[in-house]
Scaffold this motif. Structure first.
Motif, mmCIF file in Angstrom:
data_model
loop_
_atom_site.group_PDB
_atom_site.id
_atom_site.type_symbol
_atom_site.label_atom_id
_atom_site.label_comp_id
_atom_site.label_asym_id
_atom_site.label_seq_id
_atom_site.Cartn_x
_atom_site.Cartn_y
_atom_site.Cartn_z
ATOM 1 N N PHE A 13 0.828 -1.206 0.000
ATOM 2 C CA PHE A 13 0.000 0.000 0.000
ATOM 3 C C PHE A 13 0.862 1.256 0.000
ATOM 4 O O PHE A 13 0.615 2.186 -0.760
ATOM 5 C CB PHE A 13 -0.935 -0.011 1.214
ATOM 6 N N VAL A 14 1.895 1.300 0.815
ATOM 7 C CA VAL A 14 2.793 2.462 0.874
ATOM 8 C C VAL A 14 3.519 2.647 -0.460
ATOM 9 O O VAL A 14 3.649 3.768 -0.959
ATOM 10 C CB VAL A 14 3.797 2.315 2.043
ATOM 11 N N ALA A 15 3.976 1.561 -1.056
ATOM 12 C CA ALA A 15 4.655 1.646 -2.351
ATOM 13 C C ALA A 15 3.697 2.136 -3.438
ATOM 14 O O ALA A 15 4.075 2.938 -4.302
ATOM 15 C CB ALA A 15 5.233 0.289 -2.730
ATOM 16 N N SER A 16 2.456 1.701 -3.408
ATOM 17 C CA SER A 16 1.463 2.146 -4.391
ATOM 18 C C SER A 16 1.185 3.640 -4.258
ATOM 19 O O SER A 16 1.123 4.366 -5.251
ATOM 20 C CB SER A 16 0.153 1.373 -4.222
ATOM 21 N N VAL A 17 1.029 4.113 -3.018
ATOM 22 C CA VAL A 17 0.789 5.535 -2.785
ATOM 23 C C VAL A 17 1.991 6.364 -3.238
ATOM 24 O O VAL A 17 1.837 7.413 -3.865
ATOM 25 C CB VAL A 17 0.463 5.793 -1.296
ATOM 26 N N ALA A 18 3.203 5.890 -2.967
ATOM 27 C CA ALA A 18 4.410 6.611 -3.397
ATOM 28 C C ALA A 18 4.498 6.655 -4.913
ATOM 29 O O ALA A 18 4.846 7.697 -5.494
ATOM 30 C CB ALA A 18 5.650 5.947 -2.811
ATOM 31 N N PHE A 22 4.541 10.084 -7.182
ATOM 32 C CA PHE A 22 5.601 10.421 -8.130
ATOM 33 C C PHE A 22 5.033 10.717 -9.512
ATOM 34 O O PHE A 22 5.491 11.623 -10.208
ATOM 35 C CB PHE A 22 6.648 9.317 -8.221
ATOM 36 N N LYS A 23 4.026 9.962 -9.940
ATOM 37 C CA LYS A 23 3.415 10.205 -11.249
ATOM 38 C C LYS A 23 2.707 11.554 -11.279
ATOM 39 O O LYS A 23 2.809 12.292 -12.258
ATOM 40 C CB LYS A 23 2.434 9.083 -11.602
ATOM 41 N N ILE A 24 2.000 11.886 -10.219
ATOM 42 C CA ILE A 24 1.320 13.186 -10.153
ATOM 43 C C ILE A 24 2.340 14.314 -10.160
ATOM 44 O O ILE A 24 2.163 15.320 -10.859
ATOM 45 C CB ILE A 24 0.403 13.253 -8.920
ATOM 46 N N ALA A 25 3.426 14.165 -9.421
ATOM 47 C CA ALA A 25 4.477 15.189 -9.398
ATOM 48 C C ALA A 25 5.104 15.353 -10.776
ATOM 49 O O ALA A 25 5.398 16.473 -11.206
ATOM 50 C CB ALA A 25 5.540 14.828 -8.371
#
Length: 102
Positions: A13-18, A22-25
């Protein structure tokens, strides 16, 4: 056994959120870069399958459009630079909504 699977689920879950962060940034960075490089291109003529134009961005430059621009003077942004031909590739901005609040 259950604690290991719970830890793995939390890490996933943490890796998915990260990854999504990154994609949004990256998207935000790309849009800001396009805003900085918006130019007014004056279309000159059609040569070798591309529309040639001139524009000003820290000096006078020559560029080209792959698709036919909508008019003689169009708002565009710099997509890339062709080192071999020493010419900029431009893409037309269709509406003012693409510029955001400008």
């Amino acid at each position: 056994m259950e604690t290991n699977s719970l830890i793995a689920l939390i890490l996933f879950f943490v890796a998915s959120v990260a990854c999504v962060g990154f994609k949004i940034a990256h998207i935000i960075r790309r849009v800001r870069m396009q805003k900085r490089q918006v130019v007014v291109a004056r279309v000159k003529n059609f040569e070798n399958g591309v529309w040639m134009c001139k524009f000003f961005l820290y000096g006078n430059h020559v560029g080209f459009f792959v698709r036919k621009p909508s008019g003689d003077r169009v708002n565009a942004y710099v997509v890339g630079y062709d080192e071999k031909k020493q010419i900029y590739k431009l893409k037309e901005l269709k509406t003012s909504k693409q510029l955001g609040c400008m």
